[in-house]
Design a protein around this motif. Structure first.
Motif, PDB file in Angstrom:
ATOM      1  N   PHE A  37       0.750  -1.164  -0.070  1.00  0.00           N
ATOM      2  CA  PHE A  37       0.003  -0.161   0.082  1.00  0.00           C
ATOM      3  C   PHE A  37       0.711   1.283   0.064  1.00  0.00           C
ATOM      4  O   PHE A  37       0.148   2.156  -0.280  1.00  0.00           O
ATOM      5  CB  PHE A  37      -1.022  -0.099   1.231  1.00  0.00           C
ATOM      6  N   HIS A  38       2.118   1.193   0.321  1.00  0.00           N
ATOM      7  CA  HIS A  38       2.642   2.600   0.426  1.00  0.00           C
ATOM      8  C   HIS A  38       2.753   3.471  -0.889  1.00  0.00           C
ATOM      9  O   HIS A  38       3.003   4.642  -0.463  1.00  0.00           O
ATOM     10  CB  HIS A  38       4.109   2.211   1.216  1.00  0.00           C
ATOM     11  N   VAL A  39       2.814   3.135  -1.838  1.00  0.00           N
ATOM     12  CA  VAL A  39       2.897   3.819  -2.924  1.00  0.00           C
ATOM     13  C   VAL A  39       1.499   4.727  -3.375  1.00  0.00           C
ATOM     14  O   VAL A  39       1.799   5.660  -3.919  1.00  0.00           O
ATOM     15  CB  VAL A  39       2.891   2.821  -4.341  1.00  0.00           C
ATOM     16  N   GLU A  40       0.425   4.324  -2.384  1.00  0.00           N
ATOM     17  CA  GLU A  40      -0.645   5.247  -2.571  1.00  0.00           C
ATOM     18  C   GLU A  40      -0.770   6.290  -1.343  1.00  0.00           C
ATOM     19  O   GLU A  40      -1.763   7.020  -1.547  1.00  0.00           O
ATOM     20  CB  GLU A  40      -1.859   4.291  -2.255  1.00  0.00           C
ATOM     21  N   TRP A  41       0.198   6.302  -0.587  1.00  0.00           N
ATOM     22  CA  TRP A  41       0.272   7.260   0.580  1.00  0.00           C
ATOM     23  C   TRP A  41       0.600   8.387   0.537  1.00  0.00           C
ATOM     24  O   TRP A  41       1.684   8.838  -0.186  1.00  0.00           O
ATOM     25  CB  TRP A  41       1.017   6.510   1.917  1.00  0.00           C
ATOM     26  N   ASP A  42       0.186   9.586   1.199  1.00  0.00           N
ATOM     27  CA  ASP A  42       0.492  10.908   1.274  1.00  0.00           C
ATOM     28  C   ASP A  42       1.073  10.775   2.806  1.00  0.00           C
ATOM     29  O   ASP A  42       1.074  10.038   3.433  1.00  0.00           O
ATOM     30  CB  ASP A  42      -0.792  11.745   1.076  1.00  0.00           C
TER      31      ASP A  42
END
Length: 75
Positions: A37-42
């Motif tokens: 999931f980290h690629v989607e995180w702000d």
């Protein structure tokens, strides 16, 4: 005054902490979640995950397995 690390440094630190929890089960749970999931995180999402990393592994695994209620701040 202490300067906050930049986002790439925080992501790198979070990845390391996620994959080095101390048990294989926790490593795969936290590390796998990070990798997925980290690629989607702000920044707020990263801050949420950093707070989750501060929690005890036993508690987080119980939340993930639905054997304990998830605190509102992590729901």
């Amino acid at each position: 005054m202490t300067q906050q690390p930049d986002l790439p440094t925080r992501f790198a630190r979070a990845k390391f902490r996620a994959w080095h929890r101390g048990t294989r089960e926790a490593d795969y749970t936290f590390g796998g979640f990070f990798d997925r999931f980290h690629v989607e995180w702000d920044e707020p999402a990263l801050a949420w995950f950093e707070a989750l990393l501060e929690e005890d592994d036993v508690d987080v695994l119980a939340w993930a397995l639905a054997t304990a209620p998830v605190p509102e701040k992590f729901a």
